[in-house]
Design a protein around this motif. Structure first.
Motif, PDB file in Angstrom:
ATOM      1  N   GLY A 166       0.810  -1.210   0.000  1.00  0.00           N
ATOM      2  CA  GLY A 166       0.000   0.000   0.000  1.00  0.00           C
ATOM      3  C   GLY A 166       0.845   1.262   0.000  1.00  0.00           C
ATOM      4  O   GLY A 166       0.525   2.246  -0.675  1.00  0.00           O
ATOM      5  N   GLU A 167       1.933   1.239   0.762  1.00  0.00           N
ATOM      6  CA  GLU A 167       2.829   2.407   0.810  1.00  0.00           C
ATOM      7  C   GLU A 167       3.567   2.593  -0.507  1.00  0.00           C
ATOM      8  O   GLU A 167       3.828   3.723  -0.936  1.00  0.00           O
ATOM      9  N   ALA A 170       1.119   4.151  -2.790  1.00  0.00           N
ATOM     10  CA  ALA A 170       0.972   5.572  -2.450  1.00  0.00           C
ATOM     11  C   ALA A 170       2.111   6.392  -3.038  1.00  0.00           C
ATOM     12  O   ALA A 170       1.895   7.490  -3.568  1.00  0.00           O
ATOM     13  N   GLN A 209      -5.666   2.811  -0.315  1.00  0.00           N
ATOM     14  CA  GLN A 209      -5.461   4.160  -0.845  1.00  0.00           C
ATOM     15  C   GLN A 209      -6.761   4.797  -1.338  1.00  0.00           C
ATOM     16  O   GLN A 209      -6.750   5.919  -1.837  1.00  0.00           O
ATOM     17  N   LYS A 211      -8.557   3.914  -3.878  1.00  0.00           N
ATOM     18  CA  LYS A 211      -8.495   4.030  -5.327  1.00  0.00           C
ATOM     19  C   LYS A 211      -9.039   2.762  -5.997  1.00  0.00           C
ATOM     20  O   LYS A 211      -9.022   1.679  -5.408  1.00  0.00           O
TER      21      LYS A 211
END
Length: 218
Positions: A166-167, A170, A209, A211
């Motif tokens: 996830g990071e 991002a 996120q 999205k």
């Protein structure tokens, strides 16, 4: 003269983000991908497209002949791809024996031939649980070997070693990256299955996120 960097580029989300991270350093970037007999070789077509779009020199190396030495993985052998989350024990069948050591060794050789200073690859914290060759201790040990294996030292750089999927997503979204130009699914079909560990982790990352994943799912 700009620094030269080799990026191990599979065509997946993580290496796609690493590739663009490397581009933003201002270095001359050279991408290398490997056909090791993986069922999801569709990722190589995606990698070729991206490198073509960005005019990045790209080598696709066919090492599928060594598939018999790396048998026993559901990614390369006649074993069903497991479904579920990476934290499940059945996901261990997706481990390809010694894959990253083999691929990194060849990428380092390519870097030496180019007089490049570093090899970048996309190990991250989400892989640590299931893949021994993505863990920090492997990366650090391999980096130490890389620095002494040739007359000119080559650094192994893992920009997202301690980050989650996830990071990483991002970071890529902040760079304005289009993740429709990536392939993650372990099944090499026309659309992503949405059920293998790789798809599940990808979908989780997009959900974190807030999205919508731009690729098509079955």
């Amino acid at each position: 003269m700009p620094e030269k960097i080799v990026v191990v580029y599979s065509g997946g989300m993580d290496s796609f983000t690493v590739l663009h991270h490397a581009i933003k350093t201002g270095a001359d970037v050279f991408a290398i991908s490997f056909n090791y007999g993986q069922k999801h070789s569709k990722e190589l077509n995606v990698a070729q497209k991206v490198c073509g779009d960005f005019s990045i020199p790209h080598k696709v190396v066919d090492i599928s002949s060594i598939n018999s030495l790396m048998a026993g993985s559901s990614l390369t052998s006649d074993i069903d791809i497991p479904e579920g989350h990476y934290e499940s024990d059945n996901m261990k069948s997706t481990v390809v024996p010694n894959r990253n050591m083999v691929l990194l060794s060849m990428a380092i050789a390519y870097a030496v031939s180019l007089e490049a200073s570093a090899v970048y690859y996309g190990a991250h914290s989400g892989d640590h649980h299931i893949y021994p060759d993505c863990r920090p201790e492997f990366v650090h040990a391999m980096n130490a070997v890389s620095r002494i294996a040739n007359y000119e030292p080559v650094d192994i750089v893992t920009p997202y070693l301690n980050n989650t999927k996830g990071e990483i997503l991002a970071a890529g979204l902040k760079m304005g990256l289009d993740y429709s130009d990536t392939w993650t699914c372990y099944n090499g079909r026309e659309k992503a299955c949405g059920k293998c560990g790789s798809c599940v982790e990808r979908l989780e990352a997009f959900d974190q996120q807030g999205k919508q994943d731009p690729i098509a799912y079955e």
